[in-house]
Design an enzyme around this catalytic site. Structure first.
Site: not given
Length: 247
Positions: A23, A201, A65, A21, A143, A68, A145
């Site tokens: 972020d 996370d 996680g 992952d 994401s 969006r 992004n």
């Protein structure tokens, strides 16, 4: 030269791929995401008289996680709010799930441009180690992004395979907590899932790793809680990815 990845937390086992992952695992952009979600939901709740007020606990429970728009839908549903789905082209501020989600993304992009992001030092140490032994690596992020974050953090050149929210949408792949994006990344790397390590996370991420029956699911405690991550599907939990380097 390619060597199997071994780590002190899993004695007697070796692995051929790491599926990260992004972020909160490689970069502290979870803090940026949290701030953007907090700003967006606080403004929305206040403007529409929605109670109770948004807190960071809502982020971990409903948003962290997930893709969006799933996060928007889940958090609004917790307050009894339903909105039309809309489309991903909806302008920020539009009264749709996608419009609300795009408002959050606008805030995130602004913070990323203004402040940038530095990867965790321990995460870079692990990436250096895995590169040195030729271990396959991919980023699997909900994401859309992810490419911009990897570029801003100076990590883009390390990953040929990035399965992000846009890739999932383009290919019709279910997002976390379903295991599908991680399974797709392992397939692209040409590594059996039993030989791949999922590093997460978020509660939805460790759930995805557990559901996919991967070789190992590593939880990184950036605030979700050690026991919570273990209960959610992590096999082991660390505080920093540098702990996963065999000394």
């Amino acid at each position: 030269m390619t060597s199997p990845w071994t780590m002190p937390q899993a004695p007697g086992k070796s692995f051929g791929a790491a599926l990260f992952d992004l972020d909160g695992v490689l970069t502290p952009t979870a803090d940026v995401h949290m701030a953007a979600w907090r700003r967006m939901f606080t403004d929305y709740f206040e403007a529409h008289g929605v109670t109770p007020a948004y807190t960071d606990a809502d982020y971990f429970e409903y948003v962290d996680g997930k893709p969006r728009y799933d996060g928007v839908r889940s958090c609004l549903a917790s307050r009894g709010v339903t909105l039309p789905e809309g489309t991903p082209d909806d302008a920020p501020g539009t009264e749709t799930i996608c419009g609300v989600g795009n408002t959050k993304n606008e805030a995130f992009s602004a913070i990323l441009r203004e402040d940038g992001v530095e990867p965790y030092a321990g995460s870079v140490a692990l990436l250096d180690h895995l590169e040195s032994i030729g271990c396959a690596m991919a980023v699997v992020s909900s994401s859309r992004n992810a490419p911009a974050v990897l570029e801003a953090a100076g990590l883009a050149h390390r990953f040929e395979i990035v399965v992000d929210g846009q890739v999932a949408a383009d290919h019709g792949i279910a997002g976390k907590p379903a295991p599908d994006t991680y399974l797709y990344a392992a397939e692209l790397l040409g590594v059996p899932k039993e030989a791949a390590v999922v590093v997460e996370d978020a509660m939805s991420g460790v759930a995805a790793g557990a559901a996919g029956d991967f070789g190992l699911v590593v939880g990184v405690d950036r605030g979700a809680g050690v026991q919570e991550l273990l209960d959610g599907g992590a096999d082991i939990v660390v505080q920093d990815l540098g702990e996963l380097v065999e000394r």
